[in-house]
Design an enzyme around this catalytic site. Structure first.
Site, PDB file in Angstrom:
ATOM      1  N   SER A  93      37.338  39.097  60.320  1.00 32.72           N
ATOM      2  CA  SER A  93      37.831  40.339  59.728  1.00 32.72           C
ATOM      3  C   SER A  93      36.844  41.486  59.898  1.00 32.72           C
ATOM      4  CB  SER A  93      38.154  40.139  58.242  1.00 32.72           C
ATOM      5  OG  SER A  93      37.055  39.597  57.550  1.00 32.72           O
TER       6      SER A  93
ATOM      7  N   HIS B 218      33.734  43.914  55.556  1.00 32.34           N
ATOM      8  CA  HIS B 218      34.847  44.752  55.994  1.00 32.34           C
ATOM      9  C   HIS B 218      34.399  46.197  56.184  1.00 32.34           C
ATOM     10  CE1 HIS B 218      37.834  41.759  53.939  1.00 32.34           C
ATOM     11  NE2 HIS B 218      37.248  41.251  55.011  1.00 32.34           N
TER      12      HIS B 218
END
Length: 205
Positions: free
Chosen positions: A128, A181
């Protein structure tokens, strides 16, 4: 003066790097599963040797700032990340080219894991970080070429912004590395702003 019609010719090369990344990541997840299935104690050796674990990074195992992009904690985890890569990767790779797209993916993953290393003590795995880098790069790509996208540019950017915000909010849940992230977003955005492509148009009569 009258406007001259233009035709945007997008590159037609196949997004082979995207497919190779997905293939390698799936193979590594298979090795994780096989390791847990066959070793006594259910040890996940790929995760043990490749996860972002701060203590080992401080001992010099700096490869852990990039190898987590190949590792995942569950079937749902890898499925979500590979679906996101499959959705956004091909379009970006066609515009970036194979080598530059691969570098973008690695920069996003490295930036995400580095920020996580600096600000989070928890171990982490997952693609991610790199995927968030791709989302940021997509937004920068639209922004840099907004004249060619016309009225669609604003709606595309708003949609991408919503995707980013929603996923960052979800990332506040326990067990999710939101610093990774955010680092991926920053790394992808900076790379795209410096090295991202500008579209060329060819006038037609």
């Amino acid at each position: 003066p009258a406007r001259v019609p233009v035709l945007v010719r997008p590159p037609v090369q196949k997004p082979m790097v995207t497919y190779v990344i997905i293939g390698i990541t799936v193979i590594v997840y298979g090795l994780q599963w096989l390791s847990k299935l066959t070793l006594s104690g259910g040890y996940d050796l790929p995760t043990l040797f490749g996860a972002k674990i701060n203590e080992y990074i401080l001992l010099g195992q700096v490869w852990r700032l990039i190898t987590p992009v190949l590792l995942h904690g569950s079937l749902l985890h890898i499925a979500f990340n590979m679906y996101a890569l499959f959705s956004i990767g091909p379009s970006l790779e066609r515009h970036y080219g194979h080598g530059r797209f691969l570098l973008l993916y690695l920069v996003g993953g490295f930036a995400g894991n580095t920020l996580s290393f600096l600000l989070s003590p928890n171990p982490s795995v997952g693609a991610s970080t790199a995927v968030f880098g791709l989302v940021a790069a997509e937004a920068v790509f639209i922004l840099k070429n907004k004249e060619l996208f016309g009225g669609r540019a604003r709606s595309i950017l708003v949609n991408l912004g919503m995707v980013i915000v929603v996923n960052l909010v979800i990332g506040m849940s326990p067990g999710i590395d939101n610093w990774g992230h955010l680092g991926g977003l920053l790394g992808g955005a900076i790379f795209a702003w410096i090295a991202g492509p500008l579209l060329k148009v060819q006038a037609t009569l």
